[in-house]
Design an enzyme around this catalytic site. Sequence first.
Site, mmCIF file in Angstrom:
data_model
loop_
_atom_site.group_PDB
_atom_site.id
_atom_site.type_symbol
_atom_site.label_atom_id
_atom_site.label_comp_id
_atom_site.label_asym_id
_atom_site.label_seq_id
_atom_site.Cartn_x
_atom_site.Cartn_y
_atom_site.Cartn_z
ATOM 1 N N ARG A 113 5.181 -9.054 -9.156
ATOM 2 C CA ARG A 113 4.058 -9.959 -9.407
ATOM 3 C C ARG A 113 2.739 -9.185 -9.387
ATOM 4 N NH1 ARG A 113 -0.782 -11.355 -7.366
ATOM 5 N NH2 ARG A 113 0.080 -11.310 -5.250
ATOM 6 N N HIS A 162 -4.457 -1.386 -0.246
ATOM 7 C CA HIS A 162 -4.503 -0.621 -1.504
ATOM 8 C C HIS A 162 -4.908 0.808 -1.184
ATOM 9 C CE1 HIS A 162 -4.284 -3.691 -4.857
ATOM 10 N NE2 HIS A 162 -4.078 -4.374 -3.764
ATOM 11 N N CYS A 200 -6.279 -2.088 -8.882
ATOM 12 C CA CYS A 200 -7.365 -3.003 -8.599
ATOM 13 C C CYS A 200 -8.334 -2.918 -9.765
ATOM 14 C CB CYS A 200 -8.055 -2.587 -7.313
ATOM 15 S SG CYS A 200 -9.578 -3.493 -7.040
#
Lengths: 312, 312
Positions: free
Chosen positions: B26, B222, B253
């Site tokens: 996802r 991240h 990102c």
Amino acid sequence: MSRALPQVEPDPSLPRRVTVYEVGPRDGLQNESGVVPAAVKAEFVRRLLAAGLETVETTSFVDPRWVPQLADAEEVLALLGDAGRGPRRPVLVPNLRGLDRALAAGVGAVAIFGSATETFARRNLNRSVEESVGMFAPVVERARAEGLWVRGYVSMCFGDPWEGPVPVAQVVDVCRRLMDLGCDQLSLGDTIGVGTVGHVHRLLEALAAAGIGPEQVGVHFHDTYGQALANTLAALRDGVSVVDASTGGLGGCPFAKSATGNLATEDLVWALDGAGVETGLDLDALVATSSWMAEQLGRPSPSRVVTALTGG
Amino acid sequence: MSRALPQVEPDPSLPRRVTVYEVGPRDGLQNESGVVPAAVKAEFVRRLLAAGLETVETTSFVDPRWVPQLADAEEVLALLGDAGRGPRRPVLVPNLRGLDRALAAGVGAVAIFGSATETFARRNLNRSVEESVGMFAPVVERARAEGLWVRGYVSMCFGDPWEGPVPVAQVVDVCRRLMDLGCDQLSLGDTIGVGTVGHVHRLLEALAAAGIGPEQVGVHFHDTYGQALANTLAALRDGVSVVDASTGGLGGCPFAKSATGNLATEDLVWALDGAGVETGLDLDALVATSSWMAEQLGRPSPSRVVTALTGG
């Protein structure tokens, strides 16, 4: 968008101050395929010093036949003048002949490069661990007699590409011998980057039990398996306060086909700035230096902080 | 050379077992520029399950106009059949309409995606934080009435590209509201990767003081600034045992021009394997899955473990 910066939130388990031992000009550049001109190397060191680095390993007096990238050690030091001298500008010396050259160049500190494993000692030094310690003995003795500060690198402290995981007791034994020769500081190297946080803790614990406390060692992690920063922070929690790093992440390991090498100084400084740990370093100046050096080398920096801040 | 593996040396400060919450299908694929065929997505999930992952977020029911990469959610779930259902196969739902679609597809778990900051709430959800919580309320209520497990993502928990560092109290407030709606678990997201270890500790400490213990949260880091693994281990030391990661480090990102995105599942597993922390995961199978997916995407994996082990 505002300039991204980490929020300062002290981590009580970390030391108040950390000394970054910058290895880019030596460990970084010796692993570059191209040869960087001496004037660029000297300028690199000058920019690192201007960014606040106090300890910079400037070059190596290894036989130029083995490391042609650093064959210009004398020239680099001549260009640096006083900035390349003193107890916080070590140079690598492999043997007495290297030490002679270093002394003639007026250095104030040297580093020797040992191995925790037999296979790597034979491949890198062409002798056993025992024989290599014997080779280092007169080097350290003479260096100390000349008033030099002496560092002992211990490579392959966690894993060895031929031998696999390296027993902690074996590493402690080599460390003990190098300290007995008279080294001022050891650098524990995870040359192939396989170590993890528990292993770091066990090694430091065993060293302390053998009388080698965290104030006598630096740690040197490679990011080959993405563990360098996590392992470094684990070592800091155990009282270590000297960390080897390479501005821009320069340098690699010839045994792993990977672009990643040394822990990038910038990624370390980002972590330490955020934890309120003093380093005396100016992150913007480091990033600018990396970007400049990447241009000289014709390839981007592998540092994630440099990539994020410069849009690389 | 022997196959490189980390030596197992338990770290006493880490939990015995960690649940990896896999977000690659996802969060990873929604950030890919190309559209991956539904059959490839379903095969990716199947391979992840075969590698031992128990919790996999399979897709998103966000309006296809906003996330065309995952417009085939129904088709992916139909291809997965029972393997895509149950309480450990969440799907993202943005609102009641998304929940309707997810329920029609027979899912057993959903996730909503909130923001800790006003600017990101307005940019991502087109409403204030207050209004977005109001929008989520009936979604969580209906999901729970239907017997679904519900996760609440909280993005921008550490820094925001427009607002800078995010105050811990502000994050705690949003977390409290989402838990009060009836979420079973929160995921604390460092969406732009700027957080550091002390900040992680302070946030978890403040959450616990507000009655949200580490057993109720997962962490989602991240690697934009190279901090993801270090921050994750810091959270584990504070009692968290659910970690979001993306096999192969898929995903990025959109606010940082960087190839690095989510923490790579492989790099996390390398660290946890070495520390003797159980994950139930087969590292070789994960690496093989990453390599296969990288071929589908036509680009190498940013995972350092994958790069090191496959010679990429």
